[in-house]
Design an enzyme around this catalytic site. Structure first.
Site, short mmCIF file in Angstrom:
data_model
loop_
_atom_site.label_atom_id
_atom_site.label_comp_id
_atom_site.label_asym_id
_atom_site.label_seq_id
_atom_site.Cartn_x
_atom_site.Cartn_y
_atom_site.Cartn_z
CG LEU A 47 5.48 -58.10 22.80
CD1 LEU A 47 6.13 -58.60 21.50
CD2 LEU A 47 4.02 -57.75 22.54
CD GLU A 48 13.65 -56.80 23.94
OE1 GLU A 48 13.88 -57.75 23.15
OE2 GLU A 48 14.55 -56.26 24.60
CB ILE A 49 7.09 -53.10 22.85
CG1 ILE A 49 5.99 -54.13 22.62
CG2 ILE A 49 6.81 -51.81 22.07
CD1 ILE A 49 4.63 -53.72 22.99
CB THR A 69 15.86 -60.11 25.30
OG1 THR A 69 15.37 -59.66 24.05
CG2 THR A 69 14.83 -59.89 26.37
#
Ligand code: NAD
Length: 770
Positions: A502-504, A540
């Site tokens: 999960l990229e916050i 990403t």
């Protein structure tokens, strides 16, 4: 059982405690408690080994002790394997081999000792922990969900080193040993019982009592001890319709040289196909199992120690262990800076119990699913009943499939309980209760603005609003918000229930508390979480795009589609770049490439091929027009179905007929015609990715090289055995990466211009990791 504590031997700071419990005042059971005061989980260290041996010797010598039980003093954890910090200090294969031989000897003494030793397993018994349980005379496990047994060494590029794999093969057969060893998957206690790998499964509160009773039974009924193998075989057969077939398999396969050879050969071929020669551990385990079949336990154990020694000092294992440390560190990272914690008062994560997901499409349904699985109450909203129904169906299918994969007596109930936490609506009812809203509507800025405005009017002041956009800058999305401090990005990957990252994404307005809260939610959903700064493509997508664009560029130079994909598969990616574009949508890739071009200029110009493919209506697999054609094959695959794909040759026709993608030098020739070395293709694609990753760190998009490595490996499939782009630079050395990038820049132009950070690192001889 009447229990009297006789005495406790404590050496500070000791790991193993001994108490002797008496049954009926006569039969003493020495209970050896493993409790490393320096660690949250018990791990195998030289100190633990020495203390356990001493405690076992003392118990053996004590005439009042009739049997021994080994348990853990940790609340919900038995023993999770070798201490990795210790393993990392080993420099030479011989030393690691010695360690393995020594542990193997100690475990063998337990197995061969005069008094029965019973492992009392509650919580994870992994690697050396499971091997210890297998070496004991018998094992009693709790049926708690936290109790799992397995040999996960392969995930760290290693193999079991204390003969556990051989004991699994001995008790449950070669096929089970291959499965448990090569996949590294954990077994639930009931499954382990059914395979004869534990002897009893009881409720957690009585597991110690049950272990003591079992140990005493082994004393008072010597025949039981003698016939444990038969008892295990009977356990294996109980209620198993396939049991007879399995027994026959053990006769015709395990005990038959030809059967063994065929089984091992097939396993080797599958392992080779899966690892493409990058991960040596599965092959080594098969070597050991082969030796076991041919020459028996002792000879196989010797080979195991030697091969383990080689693996411990291998590059692959080093990279995988470093990655493990990186993800462990990520798990402890609150996601905000220490100065923010010092400056801001209110930065602790807010409690989140209710989540609202806007959009029940592929991503929305996936997010709703992992949220419900994490125990959150979820309301999913879409615009009509059909879309909503599809989303709910998706969640139910995922839960059912999971339950079918690892069935247990409670799995149907668990599915129902999880699904009951989820509700749906075609309006915003329920949103006012939400602690967190995650929008996953179409990738359209006007629509996202509309959703933000609608939601903000309804939610409570403390509610955080997240967007799952794949590339729209969060700052732009937040422009519609009255309170941009509550807005952030929660970038999940597809399929959400399987992808571990999960990229916050935080903007300069996002409040640190919102970040810390989203991090805590992501972690609760079982994700590896990285926090990045807002920017086009975040981290990403930003590094993925130059990689995909380069692959598309290579295609226009006349290289065949499958040649390109194979080159990157061979380099270690799980999917080739063109196949990946088919899956994610060529239209999506083309759109993001254009956005990146606008944001970063000439350096990230979108290749002309995207326009040609769009004009040819090629959106990828979703509209049946991609780089490949997909056939639904009926056979193969784990669940009997596998999708076969073959190159769609008409792509070449589209490229050939457009002047912008027809190779200028060879206008009359058909595509594909070029045959560059696979190394050349992978070099171009991966250098584009690595160079962009360095820019992300330099520009502050990334907080650390560690996050960059975790994000690349778990988000876009950068080969784990290479450790991630930053570790890759360290391993090859910044000067070498700079040399490669400069040479590509000379041949292909500014898109390979080295990142300023790379130039600086090469000049100063610096590294990202110590
Ligand atoms: P999708 O087309 O499968 O689903 C979008 C859903 O949103 C549809 O069901 C649609 O009916 C619904 N919707 C539209 N307007 C709505 C409204 N006003 N209120 C409620 N629901 C509404 O799309 P998706 O693939 O799930 O993507 C959703 C978002 O996630 C996009 O921003 C996309 O960029 C992002 N994303 C997608 C992927 C991926 O691989 N698909 C990966 C990461 C992020």
């Amino acid at each position: 059982m009447e229990v009297v504590t006789l005495g406790t031997i404590v050496r500070a700071p000791s790991i193993v405690r001994t108490e002797t419990l008496f049954h009926d005042g006569a039969h003493g059971v020495a209970v050896l408690t493993l409790d490393d005061p320096h660690e949250t989980h018990n791990t195998i260290t030289p100190q633990l080994g020495a203390e356990l041996t001493a405690a076992l010797d003392a118990a053996e010598a004590d005439p009042r002790v009739k049997a021994i039980v080994i348990r853990s003093g940790k609340k919900d954890s038995f023993l999770v394997g070798a201490n990795l910090d210790y393993l990392q200090t080993i420099r030479f294969a011989n030393d690691a081999e010695e360690v393995s031989l020594e542990v193997g000897k100690r475990f063998a003494r337990i197995a061969e000792g005069g008094k029965p030793v019973v492992a009392c397993v509650h919580g994870p018994a992994l690697g050396g922990g499971f091997e210890l349980a297998l070496a004991c005379t018998a094992a009693v496990a709790s049926d708690d969900p936290k109790t799992v047994l397995g040999l996960p060494e392969v995930k760290l590029g290693l193999m079991p080193a204390a003969n556990g794999l051989l004991r699994v093969a001995d008790r449950a057969g070669l096929r089970v040993a291959i499965d448990v060893g090569l996949t590294g998957r954990s077994l639930k206690p009931q499954k382990a019982l059914a395979l004869g790998l534990v002897d009893e499964v009881v409720a957690a509160p009585i597991v110690l009592d049950a272990a003591c009773r079992f140990a005493l039974k082994l004393v008072t009924r010597p025949a039981l001890r003698k016939h444990l193998p038969q008892r295990r075989a009977w356990m294996r057969h109980r209620g198993q319709p396939m049991a007879r077939l399995r027994s026959m398999e053990r006769v015709f396969v395990d005990k038959n040289p030809l059967g063994r050879m065929m089984l091992l050969r097939r396993a080797r071929a599958e392992a080779e196909k899966e690892t493409r020669g990058h991960y040596p551990a599965p092959g080594r385990m098969l070597d050991v199992l082969e030796r076991f079949g041919k020459k028996g336990f002792r000879s196989a154990a010797e080979l195991e120690s030697r091969l383990f020694g080689e693996l411990v000092v291998s590059e692959t294992s080093h990279r995988l262990v470093e990655l493990f440390f990186a993800t462990t560190a990520c798990k402890k990272d609150p996601g905000i800076e220490s100065d923010e914690r010092a400056k801001e008062k209110d930065v602790a994560p807010a409690a989140v119990e209710r989540v609202s997901v806007i959009g029940a499409g592929l991503m929305g349904a996936g997010i709703a699913c992992v949220s419900a699985q994490a125990g959150l109450t979820v309301r999913m909203k879409d615009t009509d009943d059909v879309a909503l129904g599809r989303g709910l169906r998706y969640v139910k299918d995922v839960l059912d499939e999971r339950a079918a994969r690892s069935p247990s007596p409670t799995s149907a109930l668990e599915v129902e309980q999880t699904f009951a936490r989820l509700s749906g609506a075609i309006d915003y009812s329920g949103v006012s209760n939400a602690d967190l809203v995650i929008e996953a509507v179409f990738e359209d800025i006007a629509l996202k603005h509309e959703v933000i405005r609608d939601v903000e009017k309804l939610v409570k002041d403390t509610c955080i609003i997240a967007s799952n956009t794949s590339a729209l800058p969060i700052t732009r999305i937040a422009e519609a918000a009255e309170h941009p401090e509550r807005i952030l990005g929660m970038h999940y990957f597809s399929p959400v229930q399987r992808m571990p990252l999960l990229e916050i994404v935080r903007t300069k307005h996002t409040h640190p508390r919102a970040v810390a809260t989203a991090v805590a939610v992501g972690r609760r959903q079982g994700k590896n979480v990285i926090v990045v700064r807002d920017g086009v493509g975040f981290y990403t997508t930003r590094i993925l795009m130059p990689y995909l664009s380069e692959a598309a560029q290579v295609l226009t130079e006349g290289v065949a589609i499958d040649t390109i994909d194979r080159a990157l598969l061979d380099w270690g990616f799980p999917t080739g770049p063109l196949h990946l574009m088919d899956e994610a949508g060529i239209d999506v890739a083309a759109h993001v490439a254009t956005e990146m071009h606008e944001a970063f200029g000439e350096r990230l110009r979108a290749p002309a091929v995207f326009t040609v493919l769009m004009n040819d209506h090629r959106h990828g697999r979703k509209n049946g027009r991609g780089f490949y054609l997909y056939d639904r094959a009926v056979r193969g695959g784990r669940h009997g179905r596998q999708i076969a794909k073959r190159v769609d040759d008409t792509v070449y026709y589209a490229l050939r007929t457009d002047p912008s993608t027809r190779p200028a030098a060879l206008p009359a020739r058909s595509l594909p015609h070029a045959k560059p070395m696979p190394e050349e293709i992978s070099l171009r694609c991966t250098m584009a990715l690595v160079n962009e990753a360095l820019r992300c760190l330099d520009e502050g998009i990334l907080r650390s090289a560690r996050d960059g490595d975790v994000g690349a490996v778990f988000g876009i499939g950068f080969p784990p055995f290479r450790g991630g782009p930053f570790r890759y630079v360290d391993v090859l050395g910044a000067p070498e990466i700079l040399r490669r990038t400069r040479s590509l820049e000379q041949r292909f132009g500014s898109r390979f211009e080295p990142a300023p950070l790379l130039v600086e690192m090469a000049r100063k001889g610096k590294r990202f990791y110590g």
